[in-house]
Write a protein that holds these residues in place. Structure first.
Motif, mmCIF file in Angstrom:
data_model
loop_
_atom_site.group_PDB
_atom_site.id
_atom_site.type_symbol
_atom_site.label_atom_id
_atom_site.label_comp_id
_atom_site.label_asym_id
_atom_site.label_seq_id
_atom_site.Cartn_x
_atom_site.Cartn_y
_atom_site.Cartn_z
ATOM 1 N N VAL A 1 2.744 64.980 12.975
ATOM 2 C CA VAL A 1 2.369 65.361 11.781
ATOM 3 C C VAL A 1 1.841 66.865 11.685
ATOM 4 O O VAL A 1 2.260 67.743 11.057
ATOM 5 C CB VAL A 1 1.763 64.576 11.012
ATOM 6 N N PHE A 2 0.734 67.015 12.422
ATOM 7 C CA PHE A 2 -0.173 68.175 12.234
ATOM 8 C C PHE A 2 0.192 69.405 13.565
ATOM 9 O O PHE A 2 -0.031 70.442 13.318
ATOM 10 C CB PHE A 2 -1.404 67.770 12.301
ATOM 11 N N ASP A 3 0.952 68.759 14.865
ATOM 12 C CA ASP A 3 1.078 69.706 15.766
ATOM 13 C C ASP A 3 2.554 69.945 16.239
ATOM 14 O O ASP A 3 3.005 70.622 16.903
ATOM 15 C CB ASP A 3 0.237 69.387 17.118
ATOM 16 N N ASN A 4 3.481 68.925 15.499
ATOM 17 C CA ASN A 4 5.032 69.207 15.690
ATOM 18 C C ASN A 4 5.235 68.768 17.113
ATOM 19 O O ASN A 4 6.541 69.120 17.578
ATOM 20 C CB ASN A 4 5.620 70.363 15.211
ATOM 21 N N GLN A 5 4.689 68.089 17.903
ATOM 22 C CA GLN A 5 4.862 67.634 19.410
ATOM 23 C C GLN A 5 5.745 66.370 19.353
ATOM 24 O O GLN A 5 5.200 65.753 18.499
ATOM 25 C CB GLN A 5 3.646 67.745 20.226
ATOM 26 N N LYS A 6 6.773 66.275 19.941
ATOM 27 C CA LYS A 6 7.563 65.188 20.413
ATOM 28 C C LYS A 6 6.823 64.164 21.258
ATOM 29 O O LYS A 6 6.576 64.564 22.360
ATOM 30 C CB LYS A 6 8.938 65.502 20.571
ATOM 31 N N ARG A 7 6.698 62.704 20.951
ATOM 32 C CA ARG A 7 6.238 61.748 21.875
ATOM 33 C C ARG A 7 6.943 60.959 21.807
ATOM 34 O O ARG A 7 7.549 60.151 20.661
ATOM 35 C CB ARG A 7 4.700 61.584 21.302
ATOM 36 N N SER A 8 6.813 59.990 22.900
ATOM 37 C CA SER A 8 7.725 58.605 23.036
ATOM 38 C C SER A 8 6.672 57.711 23.613
ATOM 39 O O SER A 8 5.656 57.712 24.014
ATOM 40 C CB SER A 8 8.904 58.999 23.760
ATOM 41 N N LEU A 9 7.173 56.122 23.187
ATOM 42 C CA LEU A 9 6.290 54.993 23.629
ATOM 43 C C LEU A 9 7.535 53.985 23.854
ATOM 44 O O LEU A 9 8.431 53.853 22.999
ATOM 45 C CB LEU A 9 5.507 54.576 22.383
ATOM 46 N N VAL A 10 7.315 53.275 24.834
ATOM 47 C CA VAL A 10 8.148 52.330 25.582
ATOM 48 C C VAL A 10 7.105 51.048 25.498
ATOM 49 O O VAL A 10 6.340 51.173 26.528
ATOM 50 C CB VAL A 10 9.133 52.357 26.640
ATOM 51 N N LYS A 11 7.215 49.933 24.991
ATOM 52 C CA LYS A 11 6.422 48.747 24.918
ATOM 53 C C LYS A 11 7.058 47.593 24.528
ATOM 54 O O LYS A 11 8.265 47.685 23.752
ATOM 55 C CB LYS A 11 5.020 49.115 24.253
ATOM 56 N N PRO A 12 6.752 46.369 24.920
ATOM 57 C CA PRO A 12 7.319 45.117 24.414
ATOM 58 C C PRO A 12 6.940 44.947 22.883
ATOM 59 O O PRO A 12 5.925 45.658 22.306
ATOM 60 C CB PRO A 12 6.556 43.964 25.115
ATOM 61 N N VAL A 13 7.970 44.411 22.173
ATOM 62 C CA VAL A 13 7.893 44.358 20.679
ATOM 63 C C VAL A 13 6.741 43.575 20.148
ATOM 64 O O VAL A 13 6.294 43.860 18.942
ATOM 65 C CB VAL A 13 9.198 43.920 20.107
ATOM 66 N N ASP A 14 6.253 42.650 20.794
ATOM 67 C CA ASP A 14 4.987 42.091 20.488
ATOM 68 C C ASP A 14 3.712 42.786 20.560
ATOM 69 O O ASP A 14 2.625 42.347 20.241
ATOM 70 C CB ASP A 14 5.087 40.711 21.442
ATOM 71 N N ASN A 15 3.689 43.841 21.455
ATOM 72 C CA ASN A 15 2.474 44.725 21.629
ATOM 73 C C ASN A 15 2.038 45.284 20.200
ATOM 74 O O ASN A 15 2.754 45.442 19.234
ATOM 75 C CB ASN A 15 2.597 45.813 22.552
ATOM 76 N N LYS A 16 0.601 45.569 19.795
ATOM 77 C CA LYS A 16 0.184 46.014 18.832
ATOM 78 C C LYS A 16 -0.069 47.321 19.264
ATOM 79 O O LYS A 16 -0.536 47.781 20.228
ATOM 80 C CB LYS A 16 -1.336 45.434 18.628
ATOM 81 N N VAL A 17 0.023 48.408 18.080
ATOM 82 C CA VAL A 17 -0.221 49.756 17.885
ATOM 83 C C VAL A 17 -1.064 50.000 16.770
ATOM 84 O O VAL A 17 -1.134 49.312 15.829
ATOM 85 C CB VAL A 17 0.929 50.323 18.338
ATOM 86 N N ASP A 18 -1.594 51.262 16.866
ATOM 87 C CA ASP A 18 -2.407 51.963 15.640
ATOM 88 C C ASP A 18 -1.228 52.422 14.829
ATOM 89 O O ASP A 18 -0.710 53.280 15.187
ATOM 90 C CB ASP A 18 -3.383 52.730 16.141
ATOM 91 N N ILE A 19 -1.465 52.262 13.493
ATOM 92 C CA ILE A 19 -0.783 53.161 12.469
ATOM 93 C C ILE A 19 -2.049 54.112 11.626
ATOM 94 O O ILE A 19 -3.072 53.364 11.307
ATOM 95 C CB ILE A 19 0.172 52.546 11.781
ATOM 96 N N PRO A 20 -2.075 55.241 11.365
ATOM 97 C CA PRO A 20 -2.834 55.886 10.679
ATOM 98 C C PRO A 20 -2.741 55.384 9.285
ATOM 99 O O PRO A 20 -1.734 55.208 8.734
ATOM 100 C CB PRO A 20 -2.474 57.481 10.814
ATOM 101 N N ILE A 21 -4.070 55.531 8.368
ATOM 102 C CA ILE A 21 -4.081 55.555 6.985
ATOM 103 C C ILE A 21 -3.737 56.896 6.570
ATOM 104 O O ILE A 21 -4.758 57.714 6.550
ATOM 105 C CB ILE A 21 -5.311 54.710 6.683
ATOM 106 N N ILE A 22 -2.744 57.021 5.637
ATOM 107 C CA ILE A 22 -2.114 58.408 5.355
ATOM 108 C C ILE A 22 -2.631 58.396 3.642
ATOM 109 O O ILE A 22 -2.079 57.541 2.953
ATOM 110 C CB ILE A 22 -0.749 58.582 5.505
#
Length: 131
Positions: A49-70
């Motif tokens: 959102v702030f630096d416009n860099q493309k990033r990717s992630l490959v993980k099992p769907v049951d894993n947990k990730v952080d989401i920002p509070i916007i």
């Protein structure tokens, strides 16, 4: 940092995720079916959102990730000095200096209302409001 933890399978295109310590907007989300010896995998492509860099992630769907509070906020442009915009928050009347977004240079004028976001200690002007 202001984040929440969710399972990957609850994410959708257009939502936000934290990748590499940056708040990112998801632009692509695909899953593969589970195989003989493993779980279903999710492939996520996101843009910072702030630096416009493309990033990717490959993980099992049951894993947990952080989401920002916007936090989406409303402000009024007080003054423009070169590439910086001084904004007064419409809720608490604080003044904030933010960089001028390239795509909104023609639309931002003094006295105009703008929407800006606050996430993980960063701020950015997203759009203008009104005419």
């Amino acid at each position: 940092m202001s984040t929440k933890v969710v399972e990957i399978k609850t994410l959708k295109v257009g939502k936000y995720i934290v990748l590499g310590g940056e708040a990112c907007k998801i632009i692509s989300y695909t899953t593969s079916s589970p195989g003989k010896h493993g779980a279903a995998k999710a492939r996520i492509e996101a843009v910072g959102v702030f630096d416009n860099q493309k990033r990717s992630l490959v993980k099992p769907v049951d894993n947990k990730v952080d989401i920002p509070i916007i936090d989406k906020r409303l402000g009024q442009v007080i003054s423009i000095q070169g590439d910086n915009v001084q904004i007064m928050d419409m809720e608490n009347y604080d003044t904030i200096d933010l960089p001028m977004p390239e795509d909104l240079k023609d639309e931002i004028t003094e006295g105009r209302e703008v929407e800006y976001i606050v996430a993980m200690g960063n701020m950015k002007i997203m759009r203008t409001r009104g005419s």
